[in-house]
Every structure is written in structure tokens, then in C-alpha cells.
Design a protein around this motif. Structure first.
Motif, PDB file in Angstrom:
ATOM      1  N   ASN A  98       0.803  -1.219   0.000  1.00 25.86           N
ATOM      2  CA  ASN A  98       0.000   0.000   0.000  1.00 25.86           C
ATOM      3  C   ASN A  98       0.842   1.278   0.000  1.00 25.86           C
ATOM      4  N   SER A 170      -9.618  -5.739  -1.543  1.00 26.42           N
ATOM      5  CA  SER A 170      -9.380  -4.523  -0.768  1.00 26.42           C
ATOM      6  C   SER A 170     -10.438  -4.375   0.305  1.00 26.42           C
ATOM      7  N   THR A 175      -5.386  -2.214   0.180  1.00 29.17           N
ATOM      8  CA  THR A 175      -5.243  -3.380  -0.687  1.00 29.17           C
ATOM      9  C   THR A 175      -4.491  -4.476   0.050  1.00 29.17           C
ATOM     10  N   GLY A 177      -4.285  -8.011  -1.256  1.00 25.69           N
ATOM     11  CA  GLY A 177      -3.593  -8.640  -2.366  1.00 25.69           C
ATOM     12  C   GLY A 177      -2.671  -9.775  -1.984  1.00 25.69           C
TER      13      GLY A 177
END
Length: 432
Positions: A98, A170, A175, A177
Motif C-alpha cells: 500500500n 481490498s 489493498t 492482495g
């Protein structure tokens, strides 16, 4: 075995599976994370080299301690270290993804998180072995410990298989991920911590009658390509009497062979994620699924050899070593020149077939080289060599990869070929 022990054994099996799967899942996605954060490839390898080093140093300590203190306590310590380490690793990677901190800072902090896993995670396997060894008869023990050890092998398949599907989206502007696998396996570890604490008997307060001489043994670092060789099972079932040196003349050729092919396997396994990204010209996140396929085929091929071909062929350790090294050399070289997913996967599976022969050959050959009174000592040396290969091997492999993408695979193939010649001369056929 009693119904209660069957329940406890299932819990212990899942603990071993969780530890192995969580570690290899993170290994399989870390190349993509490193590329996404623009971190040098050798920094990614260093994260696991440091963790493996601490595991190798800590495993014998925890194995001895599990015999003197509460074994459930040691399991909880290992699971706690596993969960805390993955939570911190996920948090540091999340910060890097991020943009809250730089990629290099994120990886330096990630390495700190891995220190916890390397130092504390090794506490669980020997304690688990000790419980199983203590609650089975001598006739049942080897079979039970072999089944328990297979959890590590299954974990090397399961971790890379599920990792691509654990990427999270998210939450608001944050986020998650590629840090998702770390967080989710941390939750799995926490869940198993709760299960063990609530359902496994506390051997400090409840009378659990151990069989005489039962104990746990250090396990090798759970890593991609590091399937169980059976050495820790021998160490856990053999009496502790004669101590032999690492390079005792009786086992020296086997130890040299183990160090060389172990480093070749660690070099090629750690670089494979980068190879998939670069050869297939994929964005890091899109490379996770093909990387998982390659790693699954490799782990599955090795387990097929160990669980299927070796019992059928009934080969002597020297022959297994020579055949495995020749196949491994061909597989490594072909992996280095492969340009498609099919080519990489099949070549890597061929290399894994070779290493699937060499690992148990190393264990069996070392064992047959000494008498019954030294079995526990030599098994400990085998475990140490297997673990030590994953200390420098990944960093060497990725360092060579940064110089030239085919280099770690061609180097590993050449090393295996040279080792064929050495083993043909130095290894003596088993006396029978």
C-alpha cells in the motif's frame, strides 16, 4: 490404538500439515511480492535463508527440551511462533503493497518476522513426534511416525496449490492482495493453537504412560523441495548411544553427497518462481497460478517416487543415489532452457524425480554405513545436512539467477553430474 489417541493423532497430523503448507505457500508467492515491491531477487532468498538458519540451530534445542518439559507446551510454542510470524510478515508486506513504507523497508521488516518462525516454529515437530512415539508400541511407532511425517510432504503440495487462491481484495482503501496467504495461514495457525490447547491432553498434569525410550527428534526445515527423507523418524525411534562425527569416515561420502545435491535442489527450487515470471513474461500476480502448477508437479513427482517407485523397485541406496543424480542433472538442465509452462513444469518434475531418489538414498545409505548403536546419531546428522542445504542454497541459486537466468539450473545439473562420478567411486555397495 484407542479412539482418543486417533483423535489426538488427527490433530497432530493437521498441525504438521499446517506448518509445512503455510511455509511453502509463502515461499511460492514471495517472488511475485518481491517483484511487485521492486525488491532485488536476492533479498527474497535471504528472507528464507535466515529463517532456515535459525530453524537448523533451534531444532535440536527444542527436540531435547520437548523430552524434559511439557510436549503440549512445546507444540503451542511452535504454533504461536508460526501464527505471530505470519501475522507480522503479512502486516509488513501489506504496508509495502500500500506504499506506507518502501519496498526495501518492508522486506527488512519481513525478515524480522521470519526470525520468529525460524526460532520458535521448530519447537512443534519434535514435540509432536514425542507424543506419538510415547503413546504407541514399538511395533506401531515407525508406521505412525511415517504417516505423521507424510504431513510435511503433503504440505509442500498443498501450500503452493492453494496460495494463488488466497489473494484477497481490498478493504476500503487498503489493498491486501499478495499479503493474503500470510494472513490466512496465520489464522489457520491460530485456529490450530486453540484446538491443541482445548483438545490435546496436558502431559504435565495428566498421566500419559510413555513407552520406554520414546523421544522426539529435530525435523528439517519445511521448504519447497524439502520432502521428508525419514531421517527424523529414525532419530526418534533409535536408542541414543554412540555419537559419531559429521565426517566420520564411514559416512563421509554420504554426507558430501547430501550437501551437494541438497544445495542443488534448494538452488533450483527457490529460483523457480522468478523463472516462471521471466520466461513466461507475466506480471507478478498473474504468475502465481503457473508457479503453483510447477511446484505442485515437482512435489507430486518427488512423493510419487518416495511412496510408489522406491518400494516397487527395491533398489539399494548406492544405485538409488546414482540413478537419482543422473535424472536430477537432466531435469535441472532442461529446466534451465525451458521456455514454456509445459516445458518448465515437466523439466522441474523430472528434476524432482531425481531428488526423490537421492533423499531417501542419502538417509538409507548413511544408516547402513554404521552399526545399530549409532543410528540415532547418524540420523541427526542427516537431518542437519538436509536443513543446512536450505540455508545458503536459496541465496546461491537466486544470486546465480540474477547473473543469468539459466545459471542456477545448469550449475545444479553440472554439480549432480560431477557427483555421479564421485559417488560411483566413493560409495560402497551395501553389505548384505
Amino acid at each position: 490404538m484407542s479412539r482418543r489417541f486417533d483423535r489426538d493423532f488427527t490433530i497432530l497430523f493437521i498441525v504438521m500439515l499446517t506448518i509445512a503448507a503455510g511455509n511453502t505457500a509463502l515461499q511460492s508467492v514471495l517472488p511475485a511480492i518481491g517483484r511487485s515491491l521492486h525488491v532485488r531477487d536476492n533479498a527474497v532468498a535471504a528472507a528464507f535463508s535466515v529463517s532456515a538458519l535459525l530453524w537448523v540451530l533451534a531444532a535440536p534445542f527444542w527436540a531435547n527440551r520437548s523430552d524434559r518439559q511439557g510436549r503440549r507446551t512445546m507444540i503451542l510454542l511452535g504454533l504461536g511462533g508460526f501464527a505471530v510470524s505470519l501475522s507480522l510478515c503479512g502486516a509488513f508486506l501489506l504496508a509495502g503493497i500500500n506504499g506506507w513504507i518502501g519496498g526495501t523497508a518492508a522486506f527488512l521488516l519481513f525478515i524480522l518476522g521470519r526470525l520468529i518462525y525460524g526460532s520458535l516454529g521448530a519447537a512443534a515437530p519434535p514435540a509432536i513426534q514425542a507424543i506419538v512415539a510415547g503413546r504407541t508400541t514399538r511395533d506401531e511407532r515407525t508406521k505412525a511416525l511415517t504417516l505423521l511425517g507424510s504431513a510435511f510432504g503433503l504440505g509442500t503440495i498443498l501450500g503452493p496449490a492453494v496460495a494463488p487462491y488466497l489473494l484477497l481484495g481490498s478493504i476500503g482503501a487498503v489493498t491486501i492482495g499478495l499479503s493474503g496467504p500470510a494472513f490466512l495461514f496465520a489464522l489457520f495457525g491460530l485456529a490450530m493453537f486453540v484446538v491443541v490447547r482445548r483438545m490435546l491432553p496436558d502431559d504435565r498434569t495428566e498421566a500419559l504412560l510413555d513407552e520406554p525410550g520414546s523421544h522426539g527428534a529435530a525435523n528439517a526445515y519445511p521448504s519447497i523441495g524439502g520432502q521428508s527423507s525419514g531421517a527424523s523418524i529414525t532419530a526418534a525411534t533409535a536408542p541414543r548411544s554412540e555419537h559419531i562425527a559429521m565426517f566420520d569416515p564411514r559416512v563421509r561420502p554420504w554426507m558430501i553427497a547430501g550437501l551437494v545435491f541438497g544445495h542443488a535442489q534448494a538452488m533450483t527450487g527457490q529460483a523457480i518462481g522468478f523463472l516462471v515470471i521471466d520466461r513466461l513474461a507475466l506480471p507478478p500476480t498473474e504468475a502465481l497460478e503457473p508457479t503453483g502448477i510447477v511446484l505442485m508437479m515437482g512435489a507430486g513427482a518427488a512423493l510419487l517416487v518416495q511412496w510408489g517407485l522406491i518400494p516397487i523397485l527395491n533398489m539399494q541406496p548406492r544405485a538409488m543415489m546414482l540413478v537419482g543424480l543422473a535424472i536430477g542433472a537432466a531435469g535441472c538442465a532442461l529446466t534451465g532452457i525451458a521456455t514454456s509452462l509445459y516445458g518448465i513444469a515437466t523439466a522441474y518434475a523430472l528434476a524432482s524425480i531425481g531428488f526423490g531418489f537421492t533423499r531417501p538414498a542419502f538417509t538409507a545409505g548413511s544408516s547402513l554405513a554404521v552399526g545399530s548403536e549409532a543410528q540415532g546419531s547418524v540420523a541427526g546428522k542427516v537431518t542437519s545436512v538436509n536443513g543446512a542445504s536450505f540455508v545458503l542454497g536459496p541465496s546461491i541459486g537466486v544470486g546465480l539467477y540474477e547473473a543469468q537466468h539459466s545459471l542456477p539450473y545448469l550449475t545444479a545439473g553440472a554439480a549432480c553430474l560431477v557427483l555421479v562420478g564421485y559417488c560411483a567411486v566413493a560409495l560402497k555397495p551395501a553389505r548384505g
